[in-house]
Design a protein around this motif. Sequence first.
Motif, PDB file in Angstrom:
ATOM      1  N   LEU A  48      -7.210  -7.054  -4.822  1.00 48.48           N
ATOM      2  CA  LEU A  48      -6.642  -5.711  -4.857  1.00 48.48           C
ATOM      3  C   LEU A  48      -7.619  -4.786  -5.567  1.00 48.48           C
ATOM      4  O   LEU A  48      -8.047  -5.074  -6.693  1.00 48.48           O
ATOM      5  N   ASP A  49      -8.014  -3.704  -4.923  1.00 53.86           N
ATOM      6  CA  ASP A  49      -8.860  -2.677  -5.528  1.00 53.86           C
ATOM      7  C   ASP A  49      -7.957  -1.560  -6.043  1.00 53.86           C
ATOM      8  O   ASP A  49      -7.202  -0.963  -5.266  1.00 53.86           O
ATOM      9  N   VAL A  50      -8.037  -1.317  -7.350  1.00 56.76           N
ATOM     10  CA  VAL A  50      -7.143  -0.348  -7.985  1.00 56.76           C
ATOM     11  C   VAL A  50      -7.941   0.897  -8.362  1.00 56.76           C
ATOM     12  O   VAL A  50      -9.045   0.808  -8.929  1.00 56.76           O
ATOM     13  N   ASP A  51      -7.414   2.053  -8.053  1.00 53.11           N
ATOM     14  CA  ASP A  51      -8.027   3.337  -8.405  1.00 53.11           C
ATOM     15  C   ASP A  51      -7.831   3.579  -9.895  1.00 53.11           C
ATOM     16  O   ASP A  51      -6.733   3.891 -10.356  1.00 53.11           O
ATOM     17  N   LEU A  52      -8.916   3.403 -10.668  1.00 50.63           N
ATOM     18  CA  LEU A  52      -8.814   3.585 -12.114  1.00 50.63           C
ATOM     19  C   LEU A  52      -8.447   5.019 -12.474  1.00 50.63           C
ATOM     20  O   LEU A  52      -7.710   5.266 -13.425  1.00 50.63           O
ATOM     21  N   GLY A  53      -8.945   5.975 -11.667  1.00 55.04           N
ATOM     22  CA  GLY A  53      -8.623   7.370 -11.945  1.00 55.04           C
ATOM     23  C   GLY A  53      -7.137   7.629 -11.870  1.00 55.04           C
ATOM     24  O   GLY A  53      -6.565   8.360 -12.688  1.00 55.04           O
ATOM     25  N   MET A  77       0.831  -1.205   0.000  1.00 55.39           N
ATOM     26  CA  MET A  77       0.000   0.000   0.000  1.00 55.39           C
ATOM     27  C   MET A  77       0.864   1.253   0.000  1.00 55.39           C
ATOM     28  O   MET A  77       0.527   2.254  -0.645  1.00 55.39           O
ATOM     29  N   ALA A  78       2.000   1.199   0.701  1.00 56.80           N
ATOM     30  CA  ALA A  78       2.875   2.368   0.773  1.00 56.80           C
ATOM     31  C   ALA A  78       3.553   2.638  -0.563  1.00 56.80           C
ATOM     32  O   ALA A  78       3.796   3.797  -0.926  1.00 56.80           O
ATOM     33  N   ASN A  79       3.882   1.583  -1.314  1.00 53.67           N
ATOM     34  CA  ASN A  79       4.620   1.743  -2.568  1.00 53.67           C
ATOM     35  C   ASN A  79       3.728   1.842  -3.797  1.00 53.67           C
ATOM     36  O   ASN A  79       4.234   2.085  -4.893  1.00 53.67           O
ATOM     37  N   HIS A  80       2.431   1.644  -3.632  1.00 52.46           N
ATOM     38  CA  HIS A  80       1.512   1.709  -4.773  1.00 52.46           C
ATOM     39  C   HIS A  80       0.336   2.613  -4.404  1.00 52.46           C
ATOM     40  O   HIS A  80      -0.686   2.152  -3.900  1.00 52.46           O
ATOM     41  N   PRO A  81       0.460   3.907  -4.621  1.00 49.06           N
ATOM     42  CA  PRO A  81      -0.618   4.831  -4.249  1.00 49.06           C
ATOM     43  C   PRO A  81      -1.909   4.598  -5.014  1.00 49.06           C
ATOM     44  O   PRO A  81      -2.965   5.088  -4.607  1.00 49.06           O
ATOM     45  N   GLU A  82      -1.836   3.851  -6.143  1.00 48.94           N
ATOM     46  CA  GLU A  82      -3.060   3.578  -6.904  1.00 48.94           C
ATOM     47  C   GLU A  82      -3.877   2.451  -6.282  1.00 48.94           C
ATOM     48  O   GLU A  82      -5.024   2.211  -6.686  1.00 48.94           O
ATOM     49  N   TYR A  83      -3.323   1.725  -5.275  1.00 49.76           N
ATOM     50  CA  TYR A  83      -4.055   0.662  -4.609  1.00 49.76           C
ATOM     51  C   TYR A  83      -4.947   1.284  -3.535  1.00 49.76           C
ATOM     52  O   TYR A  83      -4.472   1.954  -2.610  1.00 49.76           O
ATOM     53  N   LEU A  84      -6.263   1.046  -3.669  1.00 46.90           N
ATOM     54  CA  LEU A  84      -7.215   1.563  -2.690  1.00 46.90           C
ATOM     55  C   LEU A  84      -7.473   0.571  -1.564  1.00 46.90           C
ATOM     56  O   LEU A  84      -7.722   0.968  -0.416  1.00 46.90           O
ATOM     57  N   GLN A  85      -7.411  -0.731  -1.857  1.00 48.44           N
ATOM     58  CA  GLN A  85      -7.629  -1.757  -0.850  1.00 48.44           C
ATOM     59  C   GLN A  85      -6.803  -2.991  -1.203  1.00 48.44           C
ATOM     60  O   GLN A  85      -6.628  -3.308  -2.390  1.00 48.44           O
ATOM     61  N   GLY A 121      -3.268   7.905   4.458  1.00 47.44           N
ATOM     62  CA  GLY A 121      -2.445   6.814   3.957  1.00 47.44           C
ATOM     63  C   GLY A 121      -3.143   5.493   4.153  1.00 47.44           C
ATOM     64  O   GLY A 121      -4.379   5.414   4.141  1.00 47.44           O
ATOM     65  N   ALA A 122      -2.357   4.410   4.329  1.00 46.02           N
ATOM     66  CA  ALA A 122      -2.919   3.081   4.501  1.00 46.02           C
ATOM     67  C   ALA A 122      -3.355   2.896   5.952  1.00 46.02           C
ATOM     68  O   ALA A 122      -2.663   3.306   6.887  1.00 46.02           O
ATOM     69  N   VAL A 123      -4.543   2.269   6.128  1.00 46.31           N
ATOM     70  CA  VAL A 123      -5.055   1.990   7.443  1.00 46.31           C
ATOM     71  C   VAL A 123      -5.497   0.533   7.485  1.00 46.31           C
ATOM     72  O   VAL A 123      -6.149   0.046   6.561  1.00 46.31           O
ATOM     73  N   ARG A 124      -5.121  -0.158   8.552  1.00 50.31           N
ATOM     74  CA  ARG A 124      -5.520  -1.559   8.691  1.00 50.31           C
ATOM     75  C   ARG A 124      -6.881  -1.621   9.378  1.00 50.31           C
ATOM     76  O   ARG A 124      -7.115  -0.988  10.406  1.00 50.31           O
ATOM     77  N   PHE A 132      -6.434  -3.888   4.323  1.00 48.73           N
ATOM     78  CA  PHE A 132      -5.859  -2.553   4.387  1.00 48.73           C
ATOM     79  C   PHE A 132      -6.641  -1.648   3.437  1.00 48.73           C
ATOM     80  O   PHE A 132      -6.860  -2.003   2.265  1.00 48.73           O
ATOM     81  N   ASP A 133      -7.091  -0.516   3.940  1.00 45.35           N
ATOM     82  CA  ASP A 133      -7.770   0.498   3.130  1.00 45.35           C
ATOM     83  C   ASP A 133      -6.891   1.735   3.045  1.00 45.35           C
ATOM     84  O   ASP A 133      -6.008   1.946   3.885  1.00 45.35           O
ATOM     85  N   ARG A 134      -7.165   2.541   2.026  1.00 47.50           N
ATOM     86  CA  ARG A 134      -6.464   3.819   1.917  1.00 47.50           C
ATOM     87  C   ARG A 134      -7.424   4.930   2.340  1.00 47.50           C
ATOM     88  O   ARG A 134      -8.578   4.986   1.883  1.00 47.50           O
TER      89      ARG A 134
END
Length: 613
Positions: A203-208, A103-111, A133-136, A127-129
Amino acid sequence: MIRSGLTVKLSVLLALIGVLASGLTGYYAYHANRTLLVDQAERSLRTSTDFLSRRLSNSISDVAADARVLATMPSAAQTASIDDGLDDNPGRERLAQVFASFMANHPEYLQIRLIARAHHGLELIRFDRDAAGAVRVGGEGLEEKAQFPYVFDTLALNRDQIYVSNITINHEHGAHLAEGRPTVRIGAPIVDAHDTTVGAIVLDVDLGGLLAMLKSDLPRDYHVYLTNEWGDFLVHPDSTQTFGFAKGRRVLVQDTFASTRALFDHSRDEVDLNGLDNPREAGDRIITFIRKPLLGAGGNRFVVLGLSKPLDDALAGASLLGESIVHMVLISSAIALALAILFARALTQPLQRLTDAATHFMSDKTMDELPIRRTDEIGVLARCFARMRREIKSQIDVLHSKQTELAHLASHDMLTDLPNRLLFMQQLEAAIAHASATGERLAVLFVDLDGFKQINDAFGHSAGDTVLIAVARRLRDVLAPDDVVARLGGDEFIVLTRGARADDAEPRIAREILDAINVGVLFNDEPMTVGASIGISRYPSDGMNAESLLLHADAAMYAAKLARDGRGAYRAYADLDDPAAAGERTRKRVASPRAGTGTDSGAAASNDLDVTL
């Protein structure tokens, strides 16, 4: 000599075709150059679009690789098992640290979630964003997700397969920043040492975020389009056109660009459009669409990516050639114009007289001015014109008479000569418009004859026609000159009253109508008695438009029939116990064919029943 002279003049005019040919040659040269430039621009744009689509596919593939790495970690299978997954264990905590690192190295990962097959798809690590930042998420925040496709579809995959979801708006509550964002989910099954699927990594990816990265290198005047496998816009220059399926409407690329249908039936992999060949679709741009699987040729999802740029950019090189051609055409046109004036004067003087005659076609005075004595082609044309004028004038007189008759028939019932439904609705709408501006009151009385079917059955349709004619005449007699009465069809009539008379619709006018209709009618010396039921609706209390007033009057009429056993009753819509329910019943009743009476004596003149509202 005259015929020969006219031929010579025409021949000279034909010589001007040479001048036109030079202009046409220049035009086609310019057009060919434009086409060549646009073809080159299309090839370049196609390459850029393909490159952009590869970047998108590679980005998704990278996410899939991350999901596969997480799924194949030994601690993932250990954590996802029933006994170990629900208790704290070192493997689970180490895996959580790996999730946090991703999560820290991939800001496009939302979950990032590890979901067990057991316990109805319970989230074991999540882990959610959020904004910080990332929150467990733990404890009661972990949810059961077995009912979601991205869970049960992933669990059904083999060890090396990857699940790719539709690109949608994330509507799952409590997902922190992921909620409400365009999201694509990548899932990988977790398989233990016994080849048993015990869970899934999702993995949930932020398409935007992905699309912002893809578009960052494009010129500002380039437009990007992206659709899912059904054609719904995910990216569009106009943001209101995107994710229509999440807003209760579908905005499809196939509807905006019809040529792209070939991409969805798999008959083509790419489509090129430009403003020269496809002006209605492309407008002033050049557009290329490419169908691209999200995970290569074996992927179970694909997208359609489009890229466009202004057509003017491609045609900039044609400006110098165009200017030269324009200069040449202007010079040739000036010469052609001078020659045309010289020869046109010789030809147009007699033709002008014919033109004046055509302009004043119906005037008798022009006939004496026609050059009918000439022996050349113009004389023949003038004599033919004179004969044609006489014949056309005669036909026009007949047509005027027929048009008047047809206009009346189109707006009136042939049997009773009352206004038909079309004319009545026009008059009612006009009355409503006037009433809304002046505050005038209106009343609509829906009159349905009682016992009419029995008359048809006992005496025949001719008797029914006689009754309808008599009822129409009595309605005219009993109503005021300003009232409007029409026949809707079959045994149904409708009345419109205005102003103070609208207040008297119930009971005075309704009772006058019932009394007039109840008088017997003779047919072949046989007395026939017919009654009526009347429903009344008023503007504005019972409806604000013509359709609702007519529908509510019908509902009140139907209630009147039920209240008085179907004979000689009237009811106002406002007096019904449940007006809304009565209106709904009437809508259902008129939505399906209603049994009625008919006759074989002619479609327009018959007493056939037409109750469509």
